[in-house]
Motif scaffolding. Structure first.
Motif, PDB file in Angstrom:
ATOM      1  N   PHE A 171      40.370  37.401 121.660  1.00  0.00           N
ATOM      2  CA  PHE A 171      40.070  37.888 120.313  1.00  0.00           C
ATOM      3  C   PHE A 171      38.599  38.253 120.141  1.00  0.00           C
ATOM      4  O   PHE A 171      38.269  39.128 119.335  1.00  0.00           O
ATOM      5  N   ASN A 219      42.379  33.643 114.041  1.00  0.00           N
ATOM      6  CA  ASN A 219      42.177  35.085 114.217  1.00  0.00           C
ATOM      7  C   ASN A 219      43.286  35.917 113.570  1.00  0.00           C
ATOM      8  O   ASN A 219      43.552  37.043 113.987  1.00  0.00           O
ATOM      9  N   THR A 253      40.692  32.579 123.060  1.00  0.00           N
ATOM     10  CA  THR A 253      39.528  32.841 122.196  1.00  0.00           C
ATOM     11  C   THR A 253      38.777  34.072 122.680  1.00  0.00           C
ATOM     12  O   THR A 253      38.388  34.945 121.882  1.00  0.00           O
TER      13      THR A 253
END
Length: 280
Positions: A111, A148, A108
């Motif tokens: 991104f 994403n 996470t």
């Protein structure tokens, strides 16, 4: 003089435009080559050799200025395969490095751009074959990629490279609505298409035919078919340039309009030289 300068500038600009097709190369493979390879005597064999050559082909077209390969969630056999594919590749001598991000938080942050290694300083994203290999990316980690998907697409479109094998591929479904990803397990060999040979000349049919594959693709336009099995099932797709939602023709096959304009520029320049020769 202005006439000559115009055509020379046009020819140069269009030549650079054709060269821009090297940006954003990507391979999306329905294979699990990380499960079907090995290294011996300082060299990769079978599936790991395919992974190595895929990385080398992709790395040569990355234009975003970064030289880091990032793997997502790989552990155990999946990580060993990735490290071996990279470690014996020509990328090492060219100054590249490899980083594995394990866990939902680290992926996470990648991104989000907050991790030490993140989407802004990466050259190639590498996604393993998920449940098809021991230690492959988990469903929760794979879900972060799907969340994403737009950023993955932007990354490739901006000159980054991507090599993905048969994980859940939810991120691909998010980018290409209607794509059919069908589980498979055939042991038949794979054959590169003309687009596959053009986009990735370092690969051979033997390189990609390493064990059973686990996904075939359908309704994947606008992507290009790079390899199919001997019964005509589409197993490896991608492009030598562009983004996933807007791929360009394979490297070495510029769009017809670009080439015709480029040719017109050369013809004009040649005509100008003939005029000057007559005056002399």
């Amino acid at each position: 003089m202005k006439f000559k300068s115009f055509f020379l500038a046009t020819a140069t600009a269009l030549a650079l435009s054709a060269g821009s097709a090297l940006a954003g190369p990507f391979i999306i493979s329905g294979t699990d080559s990380d499960e079907h390879g090995f290294a011996s005597g300082g060299a990769n064999f079978d599936g790991w050799l395919y992974m190595q050559k895929a990385l080398e082909n992709i790395g040569g077209g990355v234009t975003n200025g970064s030289k880091t390969v990032v793997t997502f969630g790989s552990t155990s056999s999946a990580l060993t395969a990735a490290n071996s594919a990279f470690g014996f590749s020509s990328l090492v001598g060219a100054g590249w490095n490899i980083v594995n991000l394990d866990g939902v938080t680290d992926i996470t942050n990648f991104f989000n751009g907050t991790g030490t290694t993140n989407i802004n300083n990466t050259g190639i994203m590498m996604i393993d074959s998920g449940s098809n290999v021991t230690g492959g990316i988990s469903p929760l980690e794979d879900a972060v990629l799907t969340t994403n998907a737009v950023l993955i697409n932007s990354f490739v479109g901006a000159g980054g490279g991507l090599f993905s094998q048969a994980s859940q591929l939810g991120w691909l479904s998010a980018l290409v609505p209607g794509i059919a990803i069908t589980p498979g397990g055939a042991g038949t060999g794979l054959v590169l298409t003309p687009d596959g040979n053009t986009a990735f000349p370092g690969l051979t049919n033997a390189d990609i035919s390493t064990g059973p594959w686990h996904a075939e693709f359908g309704n994947y336009s606008p992507l290009f078919l790079l390899a199919e099995d001997t019964t005509g099932r589409d197993v490896i797709i991608g492009a030598g340039a562009g983004s996933i939602t807007d791929p360009e023709p394979p490297v070495g096959v510029p769009e017809p309009l670009t080439m015709s304009l480029f040719g017109a520029g050369l013809v004009g320049a040649a005509a100008l030289r003939r005029r000057k020769a007559k005056k002399v």
